[in-house]
Design an enzyme around this catalytic site. Structure first.
Site, mmCIF file in Angstrom:
data_model
loop_
_atom_site.group_PDB
_atom_site.id
_atom_site.type_symbol
_atom_site.label_atom_id
_atom_site.label_comp_id
_atom_site.label_asym_id
_atom_site.label_seq_id
_atom_site.Cartn_x
_atom_site.Cartn_y
_atom_site.Cartn_z
ATOM 1 N N ALA A 69 42.890 41.735 5.733
ATOM 2 C CA ALA A 69 42.018 40.573 5.897
ATOM 3 C C ALA A 69 42.753 39.355 5.339
ATOM 4 C CB ALA A 69 40.708 40.803 5.150
ATOM 5 N N GLY A 113 42.721 45.793 5.493
ATOM 6 C CA GLY A 113 41.840 45.671 6.655
ATOM 7 C C GLY A 113 42.553 46.001 7.957
ATOM 8 N N GLU A 116 42.274 49.604 8.166
ATOM 9 C CA GLU A 116 40.861 49.931 8.438
ATOM 10 C C GLU A 116 40.521 49.674 9.909
ATOM 11 O OE1 GLU A 116 39.548 47.411 5.206
ATOM 12 O OE2 GLU A 116 38.819 49.151 4.090
ATOM 13 N N GLU A 136 44.569 47.321 -1.638
ATOM 14 C CA GLU A 136 43.573 46.425 -2.239
ATOM 15 C C GLU A 136 43.568 46.507 -3.755
ATOM 16 O OE1 GLU A 136 43.122 48.267 0.448
ATOM 17 O OE2 GLU A 136 41.924 47.199 1.936
HETATM 18 N N1 DAK Z 1 46.400 37.416 4.374
HETATM 19 C C1 DAK Z 1 46.942 36.187 4.599
HETATM 20 N N2 DAK Z 1 48.270 35.966 4.679
HETATM 21 C C2 DAK Z 1 49.081 37.012 4.524
HETATM 22 C C3 DAK Z 1 48.582 38.321 4.312
HETATM 23 C C4 DAK Z 1 47.168 38.503 4.249
HETATM 24 N N3 DAK Z 1 46.595 39.722 4.121
HETATM 25 N N4 DAK Z 1 49.656 39.153 4.197
HETATM 26 C C5 DAK Z 1 50.749 38.392 4.358
HETATM 27 N N5 DAK Z 1 50.421 37.108 4.544
HETATM 28 C C6 DAK Z 1 51.303 35.965 4.726
HETATM 29 C C7 DAK Z 1 52.068 35.631 3.465
HETATM 30 O O1 DAK Z 1 51.286 34.877 2.591
HETATM 31 C C8 DAK Z 1 53.240 34.861 4.037
HETATM 32 O O2 DAK Z 1 52.822 33.555 4.335
HETATM 33 P P1 DAK Z 1 53.748 32.266 3.942
HETATM 34 O O3 DAK Z 1 53.950 32.372 2.474
HETATM 35 O O4 DAK Z 1 55.016 32.492 4.759
HETATM 36 O O5 DAK Z 1 52.934 31.095 4.401
HETATM 37 C C9 DAK Z 1 53.518 35.562 5.349
HETATM 38 O O6 DAK Z 1 52.306 36.285 5.684
HETATM 39 C C10 DAK Z 1 54.642 36.580 5.260
HETATM 40 O O7 DAK Z 1 54.354 37.433 4.180
HETATM 41 P P2 DAK Z 1 55.423 37.764 3.026
HETATM 42 O O8 DAK Z 1 56.326 36.606 2.807
HETATM 43 O O9 DAK Z 1 54.656 38.293 1.865
HETATM 44 O O10 DAK Z 1 56.249 38.919 3.750
HETATM 45 P P3 DAK Z 1 56.991 40.143 3.085
HETATM 46 O O11 DAK Z 1 57.716 40.814 4.197
HETATM 47 O O12 DAK Z 1 57.760 39.741 1.862
HETATM 48 O O13 DAK Z 1 55.809 41.118 2.557
HETATM 49 C C11 DAK Z 1 53.740 42.342 2.790
HETATM 50 C C12 DAK Z 1 54.972 41.720 3.496
HETATM 51 C C13 DAK Z 1 52.804 42.869 3.885
HETATM 52 C C14 DAK Z 1 54.183 43.531 1.929
HETATM 53 C C15 DAK Z 1 53.036 41.288 1.895
HETATM 54 O O14 DAK Z 1 52.832 40.107 2.685
HETATM 55 C C16 DAK Z 1 51.715 41.736 1.375
HETATM 56 O O15 DAK Z 1 51.644 42.502 0.392
HETATM 57 N N6 DAK Z 1 50.635 41.230 1.986
HETATM 58 C C17 DAK Z 1 49.266 41.516 1.513
HETATM 59 C C18 DAK Z 1 48.825 42.904 1.903
HETATM 60 C C19 DAK Z 1 47.433 43.205 1.358
HETATM 61 O O16 DAK Z 1 47.218 43.154 0.123
HETATM 62 N N7 DAK Z 1 46.514 43.493 2.215
HETATM 63 C C20 DAK Z 1 45.096 43.783 1.847
HETATM 64 C C21 DAK Z 1 44.294 42.491 1.847
HETATM 65 S S1 DAK Z 1 42.585 42.749 1.399
HETATM 66 C C22 DAK Z 1 35.802 44.046 4.989
HETATM 67 C C23 DAK Z 1 36.767 44.314 5.947
HETATM 68 C C24 DAK Z 1 38.086 44.308 5.579
HETATM 69 C C25 DAK Z 1 38.454 43.999 4.288
HETATM 70 C C26 DAK Z 1 37.485 43.747 3.337
HETATM 71 C C27 DAK Z 1 36.140 43.769 3.675
HETATM 72 N N8 DAK Z 1 34.414 44.022 5.347
HETATM 73 C C28 DAK Z 1 34.033 44.431 6.711
HETATM 74 C C29 DAK Z 1 33.378 43.728 4.403
HETATM 75 C C30 DAK Z 1 39.868 43.975 4.009
HETATM 76 C C31 DAK Z 1 40.432 43.465 2.887
HETATM 77 C C32 DAK Z 1 41.912 43.344 2.845
HETATM 78 O O17 DAK Z 1 42.608 43.626 3.784
#
Ligand code: DAK
Length: 262
Positions: A69, A113, A116, A136
């Site tokens: 997300a 997400g 998911e 998460e």
């Molecule tokens: N959201 C927004 N931007 C994101 C992102 C995300 N989830 N993941 C990556 N980006 C962005 C980065 O901020 C970066 O943007 P700039 O800085 O260039 O502007 C760009 O994508 C490239 O990312 P990185 O520079 O970090 O790239 P790397 O190759 O170094 O790393 C990575 C890739 C995937 C390992 C890293 O970006 C990362 O750890 N990203 C976050 C992954 C994460 O934590 N995902 C879970 C998020 S929480 C629900 C439904 C769903 C959910 C909740 C509730 N309901 C129905 C109630 C879901 C929640 C989640 O998913």
């Protein structure tokens, strides 16, 4: 309808075609923002309603299916605003109401997400570059899109706990061993393999494919004895359809089946 966060096209040569949806926010690794999820829901519903479409394929790009997300949006919330706005709940489950088979084709990151959403597809094909995870816990939160519920059903409790509690990423080979993905293929072949599977399904009778999808997904919702009973009723019901007559007549007469259009 025109979209800003997804790309949509119709592919295939046969009578029934494949509806292809590509998540398309490449700069944010296809993070699943509200506008993207709205568009995804609309595109899925449009393909589901189109009798010319057999299967739907959902994919991202080479680098990411979706990295979760949209974290900047999530970061703005506190408990009251999350509770009162029902944070990102409105548009996450449209995909579960789609009756046609939805095939997920995963390359690169498939996290949070994104994972998911992938687990709401009916079957997953993965590129050898794919990486799955529910990270998460690293953000100080828990999964909110069904990760704690669907992941154990796809891969079993121990593997699910390992992924959910450590936040580590699982590569495609491990995901295939765990049963999360049906097949792993070289990245360059992912779309061809997925679209070939879709074409094969498109060639069968559409109501039969929809019934198989419905019954197989129901296996995760009802007790075994109940599920088998429902399957038995449906098995008997398909003998009232032209599909059964045509399929069995074609076999007996050694000719290809010509499925009646629904
Ligand atoms: N959201 C927004 N931007 C994101 C992102 C995300 N989830 N993941 C990556 N980006 C962005 C980065 O901020 C970066 O943007 P700039 O800085 O260039 O502007 C760009 O994508 C490239 O990312 P990185 O520079 O970090 O790239 P790397 O190759 O170094 O790393 C990575 C890739 C995937 C390992 C890293 O970006 C990362 O750890 N990203 C976050 C992954 C994460 O934590 N995902 C879970 C998020 S929480 C629900 C439904 C769903 C959910 C909740 C509730 N309901 C129905 C109630 C879901 C929640 C989640 O998913």
């Amino acid at each position: 309808m025109s979209y800003e966060n997804i790309l949509v096209e119709t592919l295939g040569e046969g009578a029934r075609k494949t509806g292809l949806i590509r998540l398309n926010r490449p700069k944010a690794l296809n993070a699943l923002s509200d506008p993207l999820m709205d568009e995804l829901g609309a595109a899925l519903q449009a393909f589901d309603a189109d009798p010319g479409i057999g299967c739907i394929v959902l994919t991202g790009n080479e680098k990411a299916f979706a990295a979760g997300a949209d974290i900047p949006t999530l970061a703005q919330h506190d408990f009251m605003s999350a509770f009162q706005t029902q944070l990102i709940s409105r548009n996450w489950e449209h995909i579960l109401r789609i009756r046609k088979p939805v095939l997920g084709a995963v390359s690169g990151f498939c996290l949070g997400g994104g994972c998911e959403l992938a687990m709401m597809c009916d079957v997953l094909y993965a590129a050898d570059s794919a990486k799955f995870g529910q990270p998460e816990i690293k953000l100080g939160v828990i999964p909110g899109g069904g990760g704690t519920q669907r992941l154990p059903r796809w891969v079993g409790k121990s593997k699910a706990m390992d992924l959910l509690l450590t936040g580590r990423l699982m590569d495609a080979a491990e995901a295939e061993r765990a049963g999360l993905v049906a097949r792993v293929v070289p990245a360059a072949e992912l779309m061809a393999v997925t679209l070939q599977a879709a074409d094969t399904i498109n060639g069968y009778a559409a109501p039969v494919a929809a019934l198989i999808k419905q019954l197989t997904n129901q296996a995760f919702e009802v007790p075994l004895s109940e599920g088998v009973k429902i399957e038995r009723g449906m098995f008997h019901a398909v003998f009232g359809t032209a599909n059964q007559k045509e399929g069995m007549d074609a076999f007996l007469n050694k000719r290809p089946a010509q499925w009646p259009q629904p």
